[in-house]
Design an enzyme around this catalytic site. Sequence first.
Site, short mmCIF file in Angstrom:
data_model
loop_
_atom_site.label_atom_id
_atom_site.label_comp_id
_atom_site.label_asym_id
_atom_site.label_seq_id
_atom_site.Cartn_x
_atom_site.Cartn_y
_atom_site.Cartn_z
N LYS A 11 7.27 9.27 -3.94
CA LYS A 11 6.76 8.73 -2.68
C LYS A 11 7.80 8.88 -1.55
CE LYS A 11 3.72 5.42 -5.03
NZ LYS A 11 3.34 3.99 -5.15
N TYR A 51 -6.03 7.08 -2.89
CA TYR A 51 -6.02 5.65 -3.20
C TYR A 51 -7.39 5.00 -3.02
CZ TYR A 51 -0.93 5.43 -3.83
OH TYR A 51 0.35 5.58 -4.30
N ASN A 114 7.74 1.57 -4.26
CA ASN A 114 8.11 1.63 -5.68
C ASN A 114 8.32 3.06 -6.17
OD1 ASN A 114 5.48 2.42 -5.75
ND2 ASN A 114 4.77 0.85 -7.18
N HIS A 117 4.50 7.69 -8.07
CA HIS A 117 3.13 7.52 -8.53
C HIS A 117 2.92 8.41 -9.75
CE1 HIS A 117 -1.26 7.53 -8.68
NE2 HIS A 117 -1.15 8.82 -8.94
N GLU A 128 -6.83 13.76 -9.74
CA GLU A 128 -5.68 13.91 -8.85
C GLU A 128 -5.13 15.35 -8.83
OE1 GLU A 128 -3.15 10.66 -10.16
OE2 GLU A 128 -4.59 9.19 -9.39
P1 DAT Z 1 0.43 2.11 -9.89
O1 DAT Z 1 1.09 2.84 -8.74
O2 DAT Z 1 1.43 1.56 -10.86
O3 DAT Z 1 -0.67 2.92 -10.55
P2 DAT Z 1 -1.70 0.58 -8.62
O4 DAT Z 1 -2.60 1.75 -8.85
O5 DAT Z 1 -2.19 -0.76 -9.08
O6 DAT Z 1 -0.27 0.81 -9.26
O7 DAT Z 1 -1.38 0.44 -7.06
C1 DAT Z 1 -1.11 1.59 -6.31
C2 DAT Z 1 0.04 1.29 -5.39
O8 DAT Z 1 -0.35 0.30 -4.46
C3 DAT Z 1 1.28 0.74 -6.10
O9 DAT Z 1 2.11 1.74 -6.60
C4 DAT Z 1 1.94 -0.04 -5.00
C5 DAT Z 1 0.78 -0.56 -4.17
N1 DAT Z 1 0.43 -1.92 -4.55
C6 DAT Z 1 -0.20 -2.32 -5.69
N2 DAT Z 1 -0.36 -3.64 -5.72
C7 DAT Z 1 0.17 -4.10 -4.56
C8 DAT Z 1 0.31 -5.39 -3.97
N3 DAT Z 1 -0.12 -6.49 -4.59
N4 DAT Z 1 0.93 -5.48 -2.76
C9 DAT Z 1 1.37 -4.38 -2.12
N5 DAT Z 1 1.26 -3.14 -2.61
C10 DAT Z 1 0.67 -3.00 -3.82
MG MG Z 2 -2.53 3.49 -9.95
#
Ligand code: DAT
Ligand code: MG
Length: 149
Positions: A11, A51, A114, A117, A128
């Site tokens: 990212k 997303y 974080n 991805h 994807e």
């Molecule tokens: P991952 O990236 O581990 O697959 P995800 O698909 O649940 O996680 O979410 C996608 C991204 O969205 C994640 O990397 C960071 C952001 N995100 C997820 N939950 C969040 C939250 N509660 N507050 C802010 N950003 C969040």
């Molecule tokens: Mg995810």
Amino acid sequence: MAVEKTFVMVKPDGVQRGLVGEIIGRFERKGLKLVNAKLLQVPETLAQSHYAEHKERPFFGELVTFITSSPVFAMVLEGDSAISVARNMMGKTNPVESAPGTIRGDYGLTIGMNIIHGSDSAESAAREIELWFSNETIAYDKAVDVWLA
Ligand code: DAT
Ligand code: MG
């Protein structure tokens, strides 16, 4: 054991912090094979499609703004159980909970940034890889393959 392809993206925070080489190196040393890769500035429409599953979540706007804020490094990795292997190497979504030794555990601090991805299932990986690479990958042999399976 099944050979899989997975989509992984460093990212904007990971690119800005100079972690691309370190992250690719971790996957290479693990034994995953790069079968496509590119640096790109993500268009808003691509970020929204990528997303889409989160579009009703309160953080969706911030997520799209973040992922389009600066270039990302996108790649396709191949190997045995590549999808779960890459996810395990990334660590939990929230770096506060990611174990040391994982990418997020070692380099991340907050959930909003974080670092990385990775596709979370076979269905996500297929979607994807099509979305980011139009399904284009390079099939090639490496001499080391025989020492990995
Ligand atoms: P991952 O990236 O581990 O697959 P995800 O698909 O649940 O996680 O979410 C996608 C991204 O969205 C994640 O990397 C960071 C952001 N995100 C997820 N939950 C969040 C939250 N509660 N507050 C802010 N950003 C969040
Ligand atoms: Mg995810």
